[in-house]
Scaffold this motif. Structure first.
Motif, mmCIF file in Angstrom:
data_model
loop_
_atom_site.group_PDB
_atom_site.id
_atom_site.type_symbol
_atom_site.label_atom_id
_atom_site.label_comp_id
_atom_site.label_asym_id
_atom_site.label_seq_id
_atom_site.Cartn_x
_atom_site.Cartn_y
_atom_site.Cartn_z
ATOM 1 N N LYS A 3 39.652 41.199 48.250
ATOM 2 C CA LYS A 3 40.504 40.555 48.165
ATOM 3 C C LYS A 3 40.873 39.408 49.530
ATOM 4 O O LYS A 3 41.032 38.325 49.736
ATOM 5 C CB LYS A 3 42.463 40.833 47.967
ATOM 6 C CG LYS A 3 41.486 41.881 46.887
ATOM 7 C CD LYS A 3 42.523 42.617 45.745
ATOM 8 C CE LYS A 3 43.044 43.966 46.726
ATOM 9 N NZ LYS A 3 43.931 44.378 46.185
ATOM 10 N N VAL A 322 57.829 36.300 51.308
ATOM 11 C CA VAL A 322 58.333 37.011 50.351
ATOM 12 C C VAL A 322 57.760 38.246 48.988
ATOM 13 O O VAL A 322 58.775 37.928 48.225
ATOM 14 C CB VAL A 322 58.785 36.025 49.599
ATOM 15 C CG1 VAL A 322 59.935 35.501 48.772
ATOM 16 C CG2 VAL A 322 59.904 34.680 50.665
ATOM 17 N N LEU A 323 56.639 36.921 48.704
ATOM 18 C CA LEU A 323 55.714 38.121 47.808
ATOM 19 C C LEU A 323 55.941 39.429 48.122
ATOM 20 O O LEU A 323 55.244 40.713 46.967
ATOM 21 C CB LEU A 323 54.229 36.884 47.601
ATOM 22 C CG LEU A 323 54.542 35.575 46.824
ATOM 23 C CD1 LEU A 323 53.277 35.045 46.918
ATOM 24 C CD2 LEU A 323 55.704 36.184 45.459
ATOM 25 N N GLY A 324 55.585 40.026 49.453
ATOM 26 C CA GLY A 324 55.624 41.103 50.041
ATOM 27 C C GLY A 324 53.882 41.298 51.303
ATOM 28 O O GLY A 324 54.391 42.529 51.290
ATOM 29 N N PHE A 325 53.765 40.258 51.106
ATOM 30 C CA PHE A 325 52.918 40.645 52.437
ATOM 31 C C PHE A 325 53.753 41.010 53.786
ATOM 32 O O PHE A 325 54.115 40.371 54.176
ATOM 33 C CB PHE A 325 52.189 39.505 52.824
ATOM 34 C CG PHE A 325 51.099 39.229 51.611
ATOM 35 C CD1 PHE A 325 50.078 39.108 51.816
ATOM 36 C CD2 PHE A 325 51.682 38.395 50.158
ATOM 37 C CE1 PHE A 325 48.684 38.973 51.369
ATOM 38 C CE2 PHE A 325 50.930 37.667 49.288
ATOM 39 C CZ PHE A 325 49.280 38.398 49.839
ATOM 40 N N ARG A 326 52.891 41.995 54.053
ATOM 41 C CA ARG A 326 53.412 43.018 55.368
ATOM 42 C C ARG A 326 53.064 42.029 56.623
ATOM 43 O O ARG A 326 52.571 41.191 56.501
ATOM 44 C CB ARG A 326 53.417 44.491 55.683
ATOM 45 C CG ARG A 326 53.922 44.966 53.996
ATOM 46 C CD ARG A 326 53.999 46.287 54.395
ATOM 47 N NE ARG A 326 51.950 46.604 54.398
ATOM 48 C CZ ARG A 326 52.220 47.077 53.170
ATOM 49 N NH1 ARG A 326 52.539 46.879 52.336
ATOM 50 N NH2 ARG A 326 50.622 47.125 52.957
ATOM 51 N N GLN A 329 49.702 42.515 57.691
ATOM 52 C CA GLN A 329 48.864 42.062 56.812
ATOM 53 C C GLN A 329 48.142 40.758 57.089
ATOM 54 O O GLN A 329 47.606 39.793 56.624
ATOM 55 C CB GLN A 329 49.112 41.938 54.946
ATOM 56 C CG GLN A 329 49.400 43.544 54.345
ATOM 57 C CD GLN A 329 49.471 43.832 53.236
ATOM 58 O OE1 GLN A 329 50.893 42.834 52.814
ATOM 59 N NE2 GLN A 329 48.793 44.177 52.676
ATOM 60 N N THR B 88 58.076 43.375 46.446
ATOM 61 C CA THR B 88 56.135 43.274 45.722
ATOM 62 C C THR B 88 56.488 43.674 44.164
ATOM 63 O O THR B 88 56.300 42.956 43.457
ATOM 64 C CB THR B 88 55.316 44.028 46.441
ATOM 65 O OG1 THR B 88 55.276 43.716 47.877
ATOM 66 C CG2 THR B 88 54.086 43.517 45.398
ATOM 67 N N PRO B 113 50.372 38.152 44.285
ATOM 68 C CA PRO B 113 51.469 39.715 44.756
ATOM 69 C C PRO B 113 50.585 41.000 44.212
ATOM 70 O O PRO B 113 50.992 41.384 44.985
ATOM 71 C CB PRO B 113 52.544 39.242 43.629
ATOM 72 C CG PRO B 113 52.696 37.791 43.272
ATOM 73 C CD PRO B 113 50.663 37.403 43.676
ATOM 74 N N LEU B 114 50.025 41.071 42.840
ATOM 75 C CA LEU B 114 49.393 41.422 42.087
ATOM 76 C C LEU B 114 48.104 42.291 43.642
ATOM 77 O O LEU B 114 47.434 43.422 43.872
ATOM 78 C CB LEU B 114 48.716 41.088 41.134
ATOM 79 C CG LEU B 114 48.981 40.844 39.658
ATOM 80 C CD1 LEU B 114 48.701 40.716 38.917
ATOM 81 C CD2 LEU B 114 49.828 42.102 39.791
ATOM 82 N N LEU B 115 47.525 41.234 44.557
ATOM 83 C CA LEU B 115 46.728 41.823 45.839
ATOM 84 C C LEU B 115 47.452 42.956 46.410
ATOM 85 O O LEU B 115 46.356 43.084 46.781
ATOM 86 C CB LEU B 115 45.799 40.469 46.306
ATOM 87 C CG LEU B 115 45.223 39.219 45.573
ATOM 88 C CD1 LEU B 115 45.282 38.694 46.490
ATOM 89 C CD2 LEU B 115 44.532 39.924 44.848
ATOM 90 N N LEU B 116 49.207 43.155 46.589
ATOM 91 C CA LEU B 116 49.870 43.575 46.934
ATOM 92 C C LEU B 116 49.873 44.991 46.399
ATOM 93 O O LEU B 116 49.563 46.546 46.877
ATOM 94 C CB LEU B 116 50.537 43.627 47.904
ATOM 95 C CG LEU B 116 50.880 42.403 48.651
ATOM 96 C CD1 LEU B 116 52.102 41.566 48.203
ATOM 97 C CD2 LEU B 116 50.251 42.580 50.148
ATOM 98 N N LEU B 117 48.959 45.455 45.403
ATOM 99 C CA LEU B 117 49.110 46.771 44.082
ATOM 100 C C LEU B 117 47.807 47.028 44.543
ATOM 101 O O LEU B 117 46.669 46.664 43.842
ATOM 102 C CB LEU B 117 49.748 46.309 43.011
ATOM 103 C CG LEU B 117 50.927 45.753 43.326
ATOM 104 C CD1 LEU B 117 51.689 45.172 41.721
ATOM 105 C CD2 LEU B 117 52.420 46.706 44.215
ATOM 106 N N LEU B 119 45.308 47.992 42.106
ATOM 107 C CA LEU B 119 44.729 47.831 40.681
ATOM 108 C C LEU B 119 43.436 47.088 40.473
ATOM 109 O O LEU B 119 42.598 46.553 41.644
ATOM 110 C CB LEU B 119 45.869 46.631 40.015
ATOM 111 C CG LEU B 119 47.644 46.608 39.701
ATOM 112 C CD1 LEU B 119 48.109 44.929 39.274
ATOM 113 C CD2 LEU B 119 47.291 47.692 38.542
#
Ligand code: ATP
Ligand code: MG
Lengths: 416, 236
Positions: A3, A322-326, A329, B88, B113-117, B119
């Motif tokens: 990914k 914001v989407l949660g990327f640290r 990352q 997330t 955002p799903l790339l972080l989970l 799945l």
């Protein structure tokens, strides 16, 4: 993992021009570094001396090409040992170069044969690469050596040369002396040399040449041949280690036998080293100034491109956060971009250099010294990858850190 | 989930920024409680600190003083990477200017955002397609943001916010850049989502008409929530 690579690829695609320019810059610089390192690698390889089983070369001291009287041969072969405690070489051989043409007064490439005059048995013990042949070739060589010892007229000619002068094993030829004028010798081609580095050369029994020189006065009103006292070109002596080498060299230097002309004793690499000494500053500059300068430039080029692209994307980085990327990352994303460009451009460039120089051009003629051509070592492929990795990492680490530490509230407070 | 049904609890929060040597107080001893499932509109003049408050609740920034709890968790004390992980799954953020990544298609933006989970690709695919359907963009998944209208881009933005199924959606002027019709459609969508999926929505807006759709409006002025709370008739 996959990914990430997709994301990185997308980011690189967005500014194809910049990506391409960065990659091209990297490739050009890797090309230069690869060439420079290849030369250095070659020189280092030549200078790195075998610690054991050294071959020392005795030549005329002040003149090139070296032409010594054959009378030097016996004592030089013993390393000029006179006294009880003196070191004697393990083995030795003499070199007398006889160049002859198949047609009198003609010296085209298709007519010339260049022969090393030596004691036949030394062919198997002293010549590079001929002392560890596969069993079949070795037996063949031993048989040929026996034939040459019995029959002075015998000659062995390398395959390529044989083909180029359009002769076959078994034929009788006459060679008209080129460097030994009026020494015209008849030979029986009894075989060829093992394939490899001697493909273009020939080997003859030295006695045949020396006899012809000795007989010269009889047909020339008692006058010696002009080359009579200049027929010995080199003497090789084999010594077990450096310590013995320096003692032999010392014995030869002190000996009163070699005064006109004087001689010198070197190892293969010490001769080259002496020669390269003239270029010491240039080589030092290549190694310690040019290469590092190129590497730094390369880092800066990559760093610049990556910094710009990170700065342009501060907002996007913030959105990803914001989407949660640290932070880590985001750091990987940016480093990954640089590494992808750096490594692939480095590998591509080194690979292309390797193939173009070695396979396509068949090596590059080197202007310095007597190396006929030089090749890019296979290691260059790793250098390319290594240079790409190191420079892109060092160039992107700062931009990557800044991308990782983007503060979301700052970015958006400026947007709002 | 907390047992008392309060999903957001902001207590005694101060927030100041330092600009050079100067200290700018933005939020001053602010308290706010948002019950689960509520649609709360936050209004106030420009510079009053609405975005700042939203950032605190979304875990994008930390208060200078005081506590922020969301879903029972004390997010004002979490580390940055803890917050990132938490965001997330728990927060869906909708921006005024959409902030879609221009190089990616609508589908890929929503997938981000799903790339972080943890799945599988198939799971991600199913979730992205379901969400796109929910926002009415099934046949636009291969378009890039530049090929979409503002309203469509905002739908993608909303899809990206809800694709991980967070319980709290924060939207900072989501209709501020849209014409009246598109704005209405976006608000309709938010209301539908709230009802169908029991989401809590925090909406910052300058637009009184947009605020009318909320259950409750809070005014922010000079760093405080002004007490003139009006219970509005529920939006349909
Ligand atoms: N990261 C920051 N650094 C310094 N000052 C900031 C920062 N973020 C916000 N501010 C200041 O805090 C105040 C409140 O900003 P905020 O963005 O929260 O206002 P807002 O109510 O969202 O305004 P708007 O309606 O214009 O979006 C402003 O004076 C702004 O300049
Ligand atoms: Mg704002």
């Amino acid at each position: 993992m996959f990914k990430y690579i997709l994301l990185i690829g997308k980011n690189l695609r967005r500014n194809l021009l910049r990506t391409t320019l960065t990659a091209l810059g990297t490739m050009v610089l890797v090309l230069v570094v690869t060439l420079v390192w290849s030369v250095l690698y070659l020189l280092d390889g030549v200078m790195a001396e075998k610690g054991a089983n050294l071959k020392a070369i005795v030549t005329e001291r002040w003149q090139v090409p070296s032409q010594m009287p054959f009378a030097y041969a016996r004592t030089l072969g013993e390393g000029a040992a006179r006294n009880a405690g003196d070191v004697r070489p393990q083995d030795s051989m003499t070199w007398q170069f006889f160049g002859g043409s198949l047609e009198p007064n003609k010296r085209t490439r298709e007519d010339l044969v260049f022969a090393f005059g030596m004691e036949p048995k030394k062919l198997a013990t002293m010549m590079d690469d001929l002392d560890n042949l596969p069993a079949g070739q070795s037996q063949q060589l031993q048989a040929n050596i026996r034939l040459m010892e019995e029959k002075r007229q015998a000659i062995l000619i390398g395959r390529q040369r044989l083909a180029e002068v359009n002769k076959r094993v078994g034929e009788r030829i006459k060679l008209y002396g080129v460097n030994f004028r009026e020494i015209d010798l008849e030979f029986d081609i009894i075989g060829s040399l093992p394939p490899g580095r001697y493909d273009q050369f020939a080997v003859m029994n030295r006695d045949y040449l020396n006899e012809a020189l000795d007989n010269y006065p009889r047909t020339h009103a008692g006058k010696k041949h002009p080359m009579a006292d200049k027929s010995l070109n080199l003497v090789w002596v084999r010594v077990p280690d450096r310590e013995q080498f320096s003692r032999v060299a010392d014995q030869i230097a002190r000996s009163p036998l070699y005064s006109d002309p004087a001689v010198k004793c070197e190892t293969a690499s010490s001769g080259i080293a002496a020669f390269l000494d003239a270029y010491r500053d240039l080589i030092w500059g290549l190694r310690w100034l040019l290469s590092p300068a190129i590497l730094v430039t390369l880092s800066l080029v990559i760093s610049n491109a990556i910094s710009i692209s990170v700065r342009e994307r501060r907002l996007e980085m913030a959105v990803l956060k914001v989407l949660g990327f640290r932070p880590g990352q985001l750091l990987i994303l940016v480093l990954g971009e640089a590494l992808l460009i750096g490594i692939s451009a480095g590998l591509l460039s080194a690979g292309a250099t390797y193939f173009v120089v070695n396979k396509w051009l068949g090596g590059v003629a080197l202007p310095i010294g007597f190396f006929p051509v030089f090749f890019i070592p296979v290691n260059a492929l790793w250098w390319g990858v290594g240079i790409g990795t190191v420079t892109s990492l060092s160039g992107s680490i700062m931009p990557a850190l800044s991308a990782g530490t983007v503060k979301v509230s700052d970015v958006f407070s400026k947007v709002a | 989930m907390p047992s008392d049904g309060i999903i957001v609890r902001v207590s005694g929060v101060h927030k100041f920024f330092t600009r050079g040597s100067e200290q700018v107080d933005v939020l001053n001893d602010l308290n706010l409680e948002v019950p689960e499932g509520e649609f709360l509109a936050l209004m106030g003049p420009s510079g009053s600190g609405k975005t700042t408050l939203l950032n605190l609740i979304a875990g994008l920034d930390r208060p200078s003083q005081g506590e922020v709890r969301v879903g029972g968790q004390l997010i004002s004390k979490m580390s940055e990477s803890q917050l990132a992980r938490w965001r997330t799954r728990n927060i869906g953020f909708v921006f005024q200017f959409y902030h879609l990544l221009p190089v990616m298609t609508a589908y890929e933006n929503v997938e981000l955002p799903l790339l972080l989970l943890p799945l599988s690709a198939a799971q991600r695919r199913r979730q992205v397609l379901t969400t796109l359907e929910l926002v009415g963009l099934t046949n636009r998944d291969r378009h890039r943001p530049g090929q979409l209208s503002g309203g469509q881009q905002q739908r993608v933005g909303i899809a990206r916010a809800i694709v991980t199924d967070p319980s709290l959606i924060v939207a900072d002027e989501p209709t501020g850049d849209l014409d009246a019709k598109s704005a209405d459609e976006i608000l309709d969508l938010l209301c539908e989502l709230r009802e169908a999926m029991q989401k809590t929505i925090l909406l910052v807006t300058h637009d009184a008409r947009a605020a009318q759709r909320a259950h409750r409006i809070q005014y922010l002025d000079k760093g405080k929530l002004v007490s003139t709370e009006i219970e509005l008739p529920r939006a349909s």
